[in-house]
Design a protein around this motif. Structure first.
Motif, mmCIF file in Angstrom:
data_model
loop_
_atom_site.group_PDB
_atom_site.id
_atom_site.type_symbol
_atom_site.label_atom_id
_atom_site.label_comp_id
_atom_site.label_asym_id
_atom_site.label_seq_id
_atom_site.Cartn_x
_atom_site.Cartn_y
_atom_site.Cartn_z
ATOM 1 N N GLU A 1 0.883 -1.119 -0.012
ATOM 2 C CA GLU A 1 -0.130 -0.057 0.025
ATOM 3 C C GLU A 1 0.702 1.332 -0.029
ATOM 4 N N LEU B 1 1.556 3.124 -3.069
ATOM 5 C CA LEU B 1 0.658 4.189 -3.446
ATOM 6 C C LEU B 1 0.672 5.283 -2.433
ATOM 7 N N GLN C 1 -1.861 7.155 -10.135
ATOM 8 C CA GLN C 1 -2.031 5.651 -9.932
ATOM 9 C C GLN C 1 -3.191 5.224 -9.796
ATOM 10 N N LYS D 1 -5.336 1.853 -8.036
ATOM 11 C CA LYS D 1 -5.113 0.288 -7.405
ATOM 12 C C LYS D 1 -6.441 -0.367 -7.162
#
Length: 538
Positions: A460, A463, A529, A531
């Motif tokens: 995580e 990100l 990004q 995710k």
């Protein structure tokens, strides 16, 4: 004279039986491949699509069904019986005389090649041993009763205490027979929750999996994961959902059972199954010409092993019994537990020491086998008559461990199958000194969970954010790290957008209490990004 006549009849029947050959017929092409892949809901369920998306699994031509027109032509061929089909291999399992099968290649241009189960019949040369074990909201605080030792051995109860009991996870059990699962008191809790999802009998080609069969093996296996008797017995994943598939013909030992297994695995994949447990193994057959050798247990020879490798590529986690050949002539781990993509489970006694029947690993195999072990001697199971008793075999150590793995993956939904398997291995008692008896040893799933949470945090942090808790019942919180804001999209299993919002440092949470319990797909968009994670609402 009667004895001679009887011997003649037996020999005649055997020769007539073996005159019928089994073979895999590989086809040249499929229909509508490009359009099917571009519209995956036409060939897969939404749950399967979500699982693949969540773990980066590509939907490809192997997900497209076999051309039914080709199968129909084969079925209509005199002397040929179609026994099974595989979309992953684009192949059909047929039975017939050697001549009739070989004639297929010259008759039908859509046939690429034919591979006989009797390897001596193949122009290009490149199980009695199929050991099934016989009888020889708040914190969840179960009274495990008889089943206490077999779950506490690998700290599975610690996951239950943290409310990871399998909720939102789907398991397929591929086995022999599941009599009375639809009526047994031990599965009443499972049925009441709507978690017995159905199944299919690939041997008899019908949906009857809970009627009396020649084997109750699958019922015993299922009980170790899903059985529940108040204050007397709790399985290792009592709140998971289960599909039951019969792939084992208990009356005969024939390689068509490998084809049934591959069909069932394909069905499981299309249904979005997360974990497959198989308490079966294949090495030798009634017809010795079909039998494998020890050298064939190399992780990529047996048809079922090659199918298992594809199942792993498709994102499912495969748990398989290592086999019960430790003290007989075969000795080593059989197919498909020899595959690198399988978490193969050996057996120990209740005190954690090696059970002598458990199959051994070998340097023939490409990875450490067995992977890990669980209690397989004097394992507590529930019979089709609702009797709690004990049974021996890796047939039971496998599902006992599979249930624990299901709960671990529920707790770590953003990780993939290989990451979960490696967490289990690394947590085991002899990870640094594995051997062919216990593999990496007895896992500690509490340690695996803690290590997994650390891994998730690292992932995580790529990100720049952290999300907790997951599973959640009311609110989800975000630590955004270097991000000022993220866009959040939450989809249900049918792909419907149920939440769309912006999360910022001043509003670092979302409220999900109104959502129904189950699995959701969360897409997080930052400035640069994207995710995707899996969220469990409970």
């Amino acid at each position: 004279m009667k004895k001679c006549l009887l011997l003649f009849i037996v020999l005649y029947c055997q020769s007539n039986l073996f005159a019928q050959q089994d073979a895999w017929v590989y086809l040249t092409d499929k229909q509508n491949v490009a359009s099917s892949i571009s519209n995956p809901i036409s060939i897969l369920t939404q749950k399967a699509i979500n699982r693949k998306n969540a773990h980066g699994v590509i939907i490809d031509s192997r997900d497209v069904p076999v051309n039914e027109a080709y199968i129909t032509q084969l079925k209509n061929t005199v002397g040929i019986t179609v026994k099974a089909k595989s979309k992953w291999f684009n192949a059909v399992h047929v039975r017939g005389s050697e001549t009739d099968i070989k004639n297929l290649k010259t008759t039908f241009p859509f046939i690429n090649r034919i591979d006989f189960a009797d390897k001596s019949l193949n122009t290009s040369k490149k199980v009695q041993e199929k050991k099934q074990s016989k009888f020889t909201n708040a914190l969840v605080n179960f009274n495990y009763g008889s089943a206490a030792n077999q779950i506490k051995m690998f700290k599975g109860e610690k996951l239950h205490l943290a409310n990871y009991t399998g909720t939102g996870m789907t398991v397929a059990v591929l086995d022999a027979g599941f009599p009375k699962v639809n009526t047994m008191a031990a599965f009443q809790r499972l049925r009441n929750a709507g978690n017995l999802k159905g199944g299919y009998n690939f041997v008899n080609r019908n949906s009857e999996v809970s009627v009396n069969t020649t084997s109750s093996h699958g019922t015993l296996v299922l009980s170790t994961m899903a059985g529940y008797v108040e204050n007397q017995y709790v399985g290792t994943a009592p709140d998971a959902s289960y599909y039951l598939f019969i792939t084992e013909d208990d009356l005969n030992e024939n390689p068509v059972e490998e084809s049934y297994w591959v069909e069932a695995a394909e069905r499981a994949d299309s249904l979005g199954v997360d974990v497959i447990n198989t308490s079966l193994g294949y090495t030798t057959y009634d017809n010795p010409k079909y039998s494998y050798t020890n050298a064939d247990m190399n992780g990529n020879t047996a048809f079922i092993t090659k199918g298992t490798n594809i199942a792993f590529e498709k994102g499912m986690l495969l748990v398989n019994s290592a086999g019960n050949s430790g003290n007989d002539g075969w000795v080593i781990v059989g197919a498909p537990a020899d595959a690198a993509g399988v978490l193969s489970i050996g057996a120990v006694k209740s005190d954690g020491t090696y059970a002598s029947f458990s199959s051994l690993g070998s340097n023939i195999q490409p990875t450490q086998k067995p992977d890990v072990v669980a209690q397989g001697e004097a394992s507590f199971v529930i019979t089709e008559n609702d009797i709690i008793t004990t049974a021996n075999g890796t047939s039971f150590s496998s599902p006992i461990m599979a249930g624990g793995v299901v709960c671990l993956w529920q707790a770590l939904p953003s990780l993939n199958n290989e990451q979960i398997m490696q967490l289990v291995r690394k947590s085991a008692s002899q990870f640094n000194t594995p051997d062919y008896f216990l593999g990496y040893g007895i896992p500690n799933l509490e340690t695996a969970l803690n290590n997994g949470l650390d891994l998730v945090e690292l992932l995580e942090n790529d990100l720049g954010l952290k999300i907790y808790p997951n599973p959640a019942s009311s609110d989800i919180f975000f630590i955004l790290g270097s991000q000022n804001a993220i866009e959040l999209y939450v989809f249900d299993v049918l792909g419907k957008l149920v939440i769309q919002t912006m999360v910022t440092n001043s509003t670092p949470s979302i409220h999900i209490a109104s959502l129904s319990n189950g699995m959701y797909i969360v897409k997080i968009q930052s400035s640069n990004q994207l995710k995707t994670i899996k969220l469990i609402k409970q």
